[in-house]
Scaffold this motif. Structure first.
Motif, PDB file in Angstrom:
ATOM      1  N   UNK A  90       0.847  -1.189   0.000  1.00 34.39           N
ATOM      2  CA  UNK A  90       0.000   0.000   0.000  1.00 34.39           C
ATOM      3  C   UNK A  90       0.886   1.245   0.000  1.00 34.39           C
ATOM      4  N   UNK A  91       0.836   2.061  -1.046  1.00 31.16           N
ATOM      5  CA  UNK A  91       1.721   3.230  -1.113  1.00 31.16           C
ATOM      6  C   UNK A  91       1.434   4.279  -0.036  1.00 31.16           C
ATOM      7  N   UNK A 131      11.153   9.918   3.941  1.00 34.32           N
ATOM      8  CA  UNK A 131      10.144  10.871   4.401  1.00 34.32           C
ATOM      9  C   UNK A 131       8.780  10.293   4.069  1.00 34.32           C
ATOM     10  N   UNK A 132       8.041   9.887   5.108  1.00 29.55           N
ATOM     11  CA  UNK A 132       6.807   9.124   4.904  1.00 29.55           C
ATOM     12  C   UNK A 132       5.658   9.973   4.389  1.00 29.55           C
ATOM     13  N   UNK A 133       5.572  11.229   4.809  1.00 23.36           N
ATOM     14  CA  UNK A 133       4.424  12.065   4.451  1.00 23.36           C
ATOM     15  C   UNK A 133       4.867  13.508   4.255  1.00 23.36           C
ATOM     16  N   UNK A 134       5.413  13.830   3.078  1.00 22.48           N
ATOM     17  CA  UNK A 134       5.892  15.199   2.854  1.00 22.48           C
ATOM     18  C   UNK A 134       4.806  16.249   3.042  1.00 22.48           C
ATOM     19  N   UNK A 135       3.555  15.906   2.727  1.00 27.20           N
ATOM     20  CA  UNK A 135       2.482  16.900   2.824  1.00 27.20           C
ATOM     21  C   UNK A 135       2.258  17.361   4.257  1.00 27.20           C
ATOM     22  N   UNK A 136       2.503  16.472   5.233  1.00 26.89           N
ATOM     23  CA  UNK A 136       2.297  16.851   6.632  1.00 26.89           C
ATOM     24  C   UNK A 136       3.217  17.988   7.046  1.00 26.89           C
ATOM     25  N   UNK A 137       4.381  18.099   6.397  1.00 24.98           N
ATOM     26  CA  UNK A 137       5.346  19.131   6.764  1.00 24.98           C
ATOM     27  C   UNK A 137       5.041  20.479   6.120  1.00 24.98           C
ATOM     28  N   UNK A 138       4.014  20.520   5.266  1.00 27.85           N
ATOM     29  CA  UNK A 138       3.627  21.775   4.636  1.00 27.85           C
ATOM     30  C   UNK A 138       2.510  22.475   5.408  1.00 27.85           C
ATOM     31  N   UNK A 165       0.053   6.792   6.805  1.00 25.73           N
ATOM     32  CA  UNK A 165      -0.911   6.412   7.847  1.00 25.73           C
ATOM     33  C   UNK A 165      -0.184   5.873   9.076  1.00 25.73           C
ATOM     34  N   UNK A 166       0.897   5.128   8.843  1.00 23.07           N
ATOM     35  CA  UNK A 166       1.621   4.505   9.946  1.00 23.07           C
ATOM     36  C   UNK A 166       2.267   5.516  10.867  1.00 23.07           C
ATOM     37  N   UNK A 167       2.978   6.497  10.304  1.00 16.41           N
ATOM     38  CA  UNK A 167       3.650   7.478  11.163  1.00 16.41           C
ATOM     39  C   UNK A 167       2.624   8.324  11.908  1.00 16.41           C
TER      40      UNK A 167
END
Length: 215
Positions: A73-74, A139-146, A79-81
């Motif tokens: 699952x990409x 980097x698991x979720x780049x969008x979260x850092x924006x 979701x995991x972090x």
């Protein structure tokens, strides 16, 4: 509440800073705490902690995981972090309170899945932490850092060019994502290194932490 091995400051007395190690998938806190013993010579006023991840690991029954991995699952990294973040935040809050320190005296050091956690949780703490060292991760979720309110701690990424578990391209993807979020990032690639940490990486990590942690 998470728990794991700890090392008191080598110089004795109260800690002036805290380094928390975040281990990889299928390991536990004992996997990285030895690095703290080595770094304590360069960081004599620093306390070290290495919590065991919250879940037993299906892929390594004697180990732990921050979140499950199916590799199918990409979106499972993101979701995991996010799912594991509250448990880690609670541990960091408790450990900082134990030493009477704030976020600005905290550094996170991750390996593999632990690097995913460090890069996700570190910039989203209430205040900017001192820094993040990430070995062999992504980097698991780049969008979260924006998002609004994200902090910008300095980051140092290290990776082996022979890593067949998380290819070295993940370092460059992470560096790009961090740069887009205006998070300062340095990186180093170790030639001939598979999925692991070599002596150069340990030395570079110690030097980075000496520069970013409170003196």
């Amino acid at each position: 509440m998470l728990d794991g091995p700890r090392i008191a400051p080598a110089a004795g007395g109260a800690a002036r800073s805290l380094v928390v190690f975040l281990h990889g998938y299928g390991a536990d806190g004992n996997d990285l705490i030895a690095i703290g013993r080595e770094w304590s010579r360069a960081l004599p006023h620093t306390a070290f902690a290495a919590p065991h991840a919250p879940q037993p690991c299906a892929g390594a029954p004697m180990g732990r995981q921050w979140f499950p991995l199916t590799m199918r699952d990409p979106h499972e990294y993101a979701r995991g972090v996010a799912a594991a973040r509250p448990a880690l935040d609670a541990f960091l809050d408790s450990e900082l309170a134990r030493h009477g320190l704030g976020d600005r005296s905290l550094a996170l050091v991750g390996f593999s899945q632990g690097t995913m956690m460090a890069l996700h949780v570190g910039p989203q703490r209430r205040e900017r932490i001192a820094g993040i060292v990430g070995y062999s991760g992504l980097l698991a979720d780049p969008r979260a850092l924006m998002a609004d309110g994200v902090n910008k701690p300095p980051v140092f990424l290290l990776h082996g060019d022979q890593d067949d578990l998380i290819p070295v391209a993940a370092l460059f993807g992470a560096a790009q994502g961090l740069a887009q979020a205006e998070i300062p990032v340095e990186w180093h690639v170790s030639l001939g290194l598979p999925h692991g940490i070599d002596p150069d990486g340990i030395a570079f990590g110690a030097g980075f932490l000496r520069n970013v942690l409170p003196r």
